[in-house]
Design a protein around this motif. Structure first.
Motif, PDB file in Angstrom:
ATOM      1  N   ASP A 278     -99.773   1.940 -19.044  1.00 33.63           N
ATOM      2  CA  ASP A 278    -100.575   3.159 -19.131  1.00 33.63           C
ATOM      3  C   ASP A 278    -100.521   3.918 -17.811  1.00 33.63           C
ATOM      4  O   ASP A 278    -100.353   5.137 -17.782  1.00 33.63           O
ATOM      5  CB  ASP A 278    -102.014   2.787 -19.492  1.00 33.63           C
ATOM      6  N   CYS A 279    -100.655   3.198 -16.698  1.00 33.94           N
ATOM      7  CA  CYS A 279    -100.593   3.808 -15.372  1.00 33.94           C
ATOM      8  C   CYS A 279     -99.246   4.472 -15.144  1.00 33.94           C
ATOM      9  O   CYS A 279     -99.180   5.612 -14.697  1.00 33.94           O
ATOM     10  CB  CYS A 279    -100.858   2.747 -14.311  1.00 33.94           C
ATOM     11  N   LYS A 280     -98.177   3.772 -15.478  1.00 34.68           N
ATOM     12  CA  LYS A 280     -96.823   4.307 -15.294  1.00 34.68           C
ATOM     13  C   LYS A 280     -96.631   5.581 -16.113  1.00 34.68           C
ATOM     14  O   LYS A 280     -96.095   6.570 -15.618  1.00 34.68           O
ATOM     15  CB  LYS A 280     -95.797   3.252 -15.706  1.00 34.68           C
ATOM     16  N   LEU A 281     -97.098   5.573 -17.356  1.00 37.50           N
ATOM     17  CA  LEU A 281     -96.962   6.734 -18.229  1.00 37.50           C
ATOM     18  C   LEU A 281     -97.753   7.923 -17.685  1.00 37.50           C
ATOM     19  O   LEU A 281     -97.244   9.045 -17.627  1.00 37.50           O
ATOM     20  CB  LEU A 281     -97.428   6.380 -19.643  1.00 37.50           C
ATOM     21  N   LEU A 282     -99.000   7.689 -17.254  1.00 36.42           N
ATOM     22  CA  LEU A 282     -99.821   8.767 -16.719  1.00 36.42           C
ATOM     23  C   LEU A 282     -99.233   9.357 -15.437  1.00 36.42           C
ATOM     24  O   LEU A 282     -99.214  10.571 -15.249  1.00 36.42           O
ATOM     25  CB  LEU A 282    -101.242   8.256 -16.458  1.00 36.42           C
ATOM     26  N   LEU A 283     -98.765   8.490 -14.540  1.00 37.74           N
ATOM     27  CA  LEU A 283     -98.151   8.976 -13.303  1.00 37.74           C
ATOM     28  C   LEU A 283     -96.924   9.834 -13.590  1.00 37.74           C
ATOM     29  O   LEU A 283     -96.727  10.882 -12.970  1.00 37.74           O
ATOM     30  CB  LEU A 283     -97.775   7.802 -12.397  1.00 37.74           C
ATOM     31  N   ASP A 284     -96.122   9.401 -14.548  1.00 39.64           N
ATOM     32  CA  ASP A 284     -94.927  10.157 -14.914  1.00 39.64           C
ATOM     33  C   ASP A 284     -95.303  11.496 -15.534  1.00 39.64           C
ATOM     34  O   ASP A 284     -94.710  12.532 -15.213  1.00 39.64           O
ATOM     35  CB  ASP A 284     -94.069   9.337 -15.880  1.00 39.64           C
ATOM     36  N   MET A 285     -96.308  11.507 -16.404  1.00 36.71           N
ATOM     37  CA  MET A 285     -96.738  12.740 -17.055  1.00 36.71           C
ATOM     38  C   MET A 285     -97.264  13.759 -16.046  1.00 36.71           C
ATOM     39  O   MET A 285     -97.089  14.968 -16.219  1.00 36.71           O
ATOM     40  CB  MET A 285     -97.823  12.436 -18.095  1.00 36.71           C
ATOM     41  N   LEU A 286     -97.903  13.287 -14.998  1.00 41.71           N
ATOM     42  CA  LEU A 286     -98.461  14.179 -13.981  1.00 41.71           C
ATOM     43  C   LEU A 286     -97.460  14.556 -12.894  1.00 41.71           C
ATOM     44  O   LEU A 286     -97.781  15.322 -11.995  1.00 41.71           O
ATOM     45  CB  LEU A 286     -99.691  13.535 -13.347  1.00 41.71           C
ATOM     46  N   GLY A 287     -96.257  14.015 -12.981  1.00 38.79           N
ATOM     47  CA  GLY A 287     -95.249  14.335 -11.971  1.00 38.79           C
ATOM     48  C   GLY A 287     -95.467  13.625 -10.660  1.00 38.79           C
ATOM     49  O   GLY A 287     -95.087  14.124  -9.602  1.00 38.79           O
ATOM     50  N   LEU A 288     -96.093  12.450 -10.705  1.00 36.81           N
ATOM     51  CA  LEU A 288     -96.406  11.713  -9.485  1.00 36.81           C
ATOM     52  C   LEU A 288     -95.426  10.578  -9.201  1.00 36.81           C
ATOM     53  O   LEU A 288     -95.593   9.853  -8.231  1.00 36.81           O
ATOM     54  CB  LEU A 288     -97.830  11.158  -9.569  1.00 36.81           C
ATOM     55  N   VAL A 289     -94.407  10.423 -10.040  1.00 42.31           N
ATOM     56  CA  VAL A 289     -93.386   9.395  -9.830  1.00 42.31           C
ATOM     57  C   VAL A 289     -92.252  10.028  -9.022  1.00 42.31           C
ATOM     58  O   VAL A 289     -91.740  11.082  -9.393  1.00 42.31           O
ATOM     59  CB  VAL A 289     -92.858   8.859 -11.183  1.00 42.31           C
ATOM     60  N   PRO A 290     -91.867   9.417  -7.910  1.00 43.70           N
ATOM     61  CA  PRO A 290     -90.789   9.993  -7.090  1.00 43.70           C
ATOM     62  C   PRO A 290     -89.474  10.102  -7.857  1.00 43.70           C
ATOM     63  O   PRO A 290     -89.144   9.241  -8.669  1.00 43.70           O
ATOM     64  CB  PRO A 290     -90.653   9.005  -5.933  1.00 43.70           C
ATOM     65  N   ASP A 291     -88.726  11.172  -7.560  1.00 42.72           N
ATOM     66  CA  ASP A 291     -87.408  11.353  -8.183  1.00 42.72           C
ATOM     67  C   ASP A 291     -86.341  10.657  -7.347  1.00 42.72           C
ATOM     68  O   ASP A 291     -86.663   9.839  -6.486  1.00 42.72           O
ATOM     69  CB  ASP A 291     -87.105  12.843  -8.352  1.00 42.72           C
ATOM     70  N   GLU A 292     -85.076  10.977  -7.596  1.00 45.75           N
ATOM     71  CA  GLU A 292     -83.966  10.335  -6.876  1.00 45.75           C
ATOM     72  C   GLU A 292     -84.036  10.570  -5.367  1.00 45.75           C
ATOM     73  O   GLU A 292     -83.572   9.750  -4.588  1.00 45.75           O
ATOM     74  CB  GLU A 292     -82.612  10.847  -7.395  1.00 45.75           C
ATOM     75  N   ASP A 293     -84.621  11.707  -4.966  1.00 46.13           N
ATOM     76  CA  ASP A 293     -84.736  12.042  -3.541  1.00 46.13           C
ATOM     77  C   ASP A 293     -85.967  11.415  -2.896  1.00 46.13           C
ATOM     78  O   ASP A 293     -86.194  11.577  -1.698  1.00 46.13           O
ATOM     79  CB  ASP A 293     -84.802  13.560  -3.352  1.00 46.13           C
ATOM     80  N   GLY A 294     -86.780  10.706  -3.695  1.00 53.52           N
ATOM     81  CA  GLY A 294     -87.974  10.068  -3.161  1.00 53.52           C
ATOM     82  C   GLY A 294     -89.178  11.000  -3.078  1.00 53.52           C
ATOM     83  O   GLY A 294     -90.198  10.647  -2.508  1.00 53.52           O
ATOM     84  N   GLU A 295     -89.059  12.186  -3.662  1.00 49.16           N
ATOM     85  CA  GLU A 295     -90.151  13.162  -3.618  1.00 49.16           C
ATOM     86  C   GLU A 295     -90.734  13.351  -5.022  1.00 49.16           C
ATOM     87  O   GLU A 295     -89.997  13.546  -5.979  1.00 49.16           O
ATOM     88  CB  GLU A 295     -89.611  14.498  -3.114  1.00 49.16           C
ATOM     89  N   PRO A 296     -92.055  13.278  -5.171  1.00 45.90           N
ATOM     90  CA  PRO A 296     -92.638  13.496  -6.493  1.00 45.90           C
ATOM     91  C   PRO A 296     -92.489  14.971  -6.905  1.00 45.90           C
ATOM     92  O   PRO A 296     -92.569  15.855  -6.059  1.00 45.90           O
ATOM     93  CB  PRO A 296     -94.106  13.129  -6.323  1.00 45.90           C
ATOM     94  N   PRO A 297     -92.257  15.231  -8.194  1.00 50.31           N
ATOM     95  CA  PRO A 297     -92.082  16.625  -8.657  1.00 50.31           C
ATOM     96  C   PRO A 297     -93.225  17.548  -8.294  1.00 50.31           C
ATOM     97  O   PRO A 297     -93.003  18.748  -8.078  1.00 50.31           O
ATOM     98  CB  PRO A 297     -91.960  16.468 -10.174  1.00 50.31           C
ATOM     99  N   VAL A 298     -94.459  17.059  -8.199  1.00 45.91           N
ATOM    100  CA  VAL A 298     -95.580  17.948  -7.871  1.00 45.91           C
ATOM    101  C   VAL A 298     -95.504  18.487  -6.451  1.00 45.91           C
ATOM    102  O   VAL A 298     -96.169  19.468  -6.136  1.00 45.91           O
ATOM    103  CB  VAL A 298     -96.959  17.259  -8.078  1.00 45.91           C
ATOM    104  N   SER A 299     -94.719  17.868  -5.598  1.00 48.06           N
ATOM    105  CA  SER A 299     -94.609  18.322  -4.207  1.00 48.06           C
ATOM    106  C   SER A 299     -93.555  19.389  -4.001  1.00 48.06           C
ATOM    107  O   SER A 299     -93.436  19.930  -2.914  1.00 48.06           O
ATOM    108  CB  SER A 299     -94.293  17.131  -3.297  1.00 48.06           C
ATOM    109  N   ARG A 300     -92.787  19.658  -5.026  1.00 54.93           N
ATOM    110  CA  ARG A 300     -91.735  20.665  -4.879  1.00 54.93           C
ATOM    111  C   ARG A 300     -92.256  22.068  -4.949  1.00 54.93           C
ATOM    112  O   ARG A 300     -93.198  22.414  -5.478  1.00 54.93           O
ATOM    113  CB  ARG A 300     -90.680  20.500  -5.971  1.00 54.93           C
TER     114      ARG A 300
END
Length: 79
Positions: free
Chosen positions: A57-79
């Protein structure tokens, strides 16, 4: 881009002590930051982890909110 706005709204509600489902209509915020800071991302991750029912559940929520780092190590919400 909705994830970034959702995270900011969530963080503001946490800071203001507002509760989800309250009948009060929030007012417009002045001086809205253009980006989500690293501290805000960290606090959002902690809040999601506290509210999650399981690790999946935590993993799914973090991904939905854009809080999981991408390949560059930066979460999508920080872009």
């Amino acid at each position: 881009m909705y994830g970034s706005l959702d995270v900011r709204k969530f963080l503001w509600q946490q800071e203001d002590g507002q509760v989800w489902g309250s009948s009060a209509v929030p007012g417009q915020r002045a001086g809205e930051p253009s980006r989500v800071s690293e501290e805000q991302v960290h606090r959002a991750r902690v809040a999601v982890a506290r509210s999650a029912h399981s690790a999946e559940d935590c993993k799914l929520l973090l991904d939905m909110l854009g809080l999981v780092p991408d390949e560059d190590g930066e979460p999508p919400v920080s872009r």
